[in-house]
Design an enzyme around this catalytic site. Sequence first.
Site, PDB file in Angstrom:
ATOM      1  N   ASP A  67       0.812  -1.220   0.000  1.00  0.00           N
ATOM      2  CA  ASP A  67       0.000   0.000   0.000  1.00  0.00           C
ATOM      3  C   ASP A  67       0.843   1.265   0.000  1.00  0.00           C
ATOM      4  OD1 ASP A  67       0.961  -0.361   2.571  1.00  0.00           O
ATOM      5  OD2 ASP A  67      -0.971  -0.857   3.426  1.00  0.00           O
ATOM      6  N   HIS A 138      -7.228  -4.774  10.169  1.00  0.00           N
ATOM      7  CA  HIS A 138      -6.948  -4.549   8.753  1.00  0.00           C
ATOM      8  C   HIS A 138      -5.664  -5.242   8.302  1.00  0.00           C
ATOM      9  CE1 HIS A 138      -4.661  -0.414   9.325  1.00  0.00           C
ATOM     10  NE2 HIS A 138      -3.804  -1.407   9.306  1.00  0.00           N
ATOM     11  N   GLU A 143      -9.677  -1.944   5.256  1.00  0.00           N
ATOM     12  CA  GLU A 143     -10.321  -1.618   6.530  1.00  0.00           C
ATOM     13  C   GLU A 143     -11.580  -2.469   6.706  1.00  0.00           C
ATOM     14  OE1 GLU A 143      -8.554   0.040   8.390  1.00  0.00           O
ATOM     15  OE2 GLU A 143      -7.930   1.995   7.644  1.00  0.00           O
TER      16      GLU A 143
HETATM   17  C1  GLP Z   1      -0.292   0.181   8.523  1.00  0.00           C
HETATM   18  C2  GLP Z   1      -0.070  -0.666   7.293  1.00  0.00           C
HETATM   19  C3  GLP Z   1      -0.391  -2.100   7.549  1.00  0.00           C
HETATM   20  C4  GLP Z   1       0.286  -2.570   8.827  1.00  0.00           C
HETATM   21  C5  GLP Z   1      -0.213  -1.765   9.983  1.00  0.00           C
HETATM   22  C6  GLP Z   1       0.366  -2.194  11.313  1.00  0.00           C
HETATM   23  O1  GLP Z   1      -1.608   0.524   8.720  1.00  0.00           O
HETATM   24  N1  GLP Z   1      -0.826  -0.223   6.175  1.00  0.00           N
HETATM   25  O2  GLP Z   1       0.037  -2.875   6.455  1.00  0.00           O
HETATM   26  O3  GLP Z   1       0.011  -3.917   9.038  1.00  0.00           O
HETATM   27  O4  GLP Z   1       0.169  -0.426   9.714  1.00  0.00           O
HETATM   28  O5  GLP Z   1       1.418  -1.365  11.672  1.00  0.00           O
HETATM   29  P1  GLP Z   1       2.383  -1.597  12.889  1.00  0.00           P
HETATM   30  O6  GLP Z   1       3.287  -2.701  12.515  1.00  0.00           O
HETATM   31  O7  GLP Z   1       3.134  -0.270  13.005  1.00  0.00           O
HETATM   32  O8  GLP Z   1       1.549  -1.888  14.073  1.00  0.00           O
END
Ligand code: GLP
Length: 253
Positions: A67, A138, A143
């Site tokens: 993304d 997600h 979402e």
């Molecule tokens: C973002 C990304 C996701 C990821 C999520 C979790 O929202 N788009 O792909 O899984 O963050 O992030 P973190 O690893 O910082 O908790």
Amino acid sequence: MEIFIHDTPQAATRAAARTIAGLLGRKPEAVLGLATGDTMLALYDELVGLHRDEGLDFSRVTTFNLDEYVGLPPEHPDSYHSFMRERLFDRVNIRPQAVHIPDGQAADLSQVCVDYEEAIQEAGGIDLQLLGIGRNGHIGFNEPSSSLASRTRVTPLARQTLKDNRCHFHEEPMPSSAITMGIGTILQARQCLLLAFGSAKAKAVARAAEGPVTTMVPASALQFHPDCRFLLDPAAASKLKNQAYYASQQSDS
Ligand code: GLP
């Protein structure tokens, strides 16, 4: 779905890195699906270490990121382009032309999405997709309420995600939408590895792994994937009901 509960995030991260290194050993031209977020930081450090110390070779690898935020130019310090350059691409021998991240700044975003799906197909499909998980369940930026058959598209970010990710932004306001691979896109990867650490992820992990499959928990769609592993630490696994069973599977393997 296989659930691995490691003693520490470091142990889970090393297991993920070994899985990736094993794939690249068998298939040097593998196609990797990559993720961003804090959970991935140690994994990318581990892969950089394997490249530096053991010659893990990325020269024939192709990558597709999950993304990118809409509206951020690739050179913006808070973009996922920058995250990936700093954390991985500038530190290993990957070819710049083999790296794919959706262009969140393009004039025609729908075309970017169509082209992204085509590029994945042309590369032969994703061999291994890395995933984190949001506190709302997600994956990528799919979402709650995302179709389980969704493809790469532009999507608004959920309030919880805006709250959780705001700390990564140096400027206000942070983008309110993103381009993300769809859940259907993710499910087509040959293998999925989801990493989650810490108690803040425990509820999302339990709903994804043991709850009903529902659009309200996008990661629950992974229950349909034939080769999906969750690599967890004890805190992220703490709300799973079936922990003893998962531990017995691990001791058998
Ligand atoms: C973002 C990304 C996701 C990821 C999520 C979790 O929202 N788009 O792909 O899984 O963050 O992030 P973190 O690893 O910082 O908790």
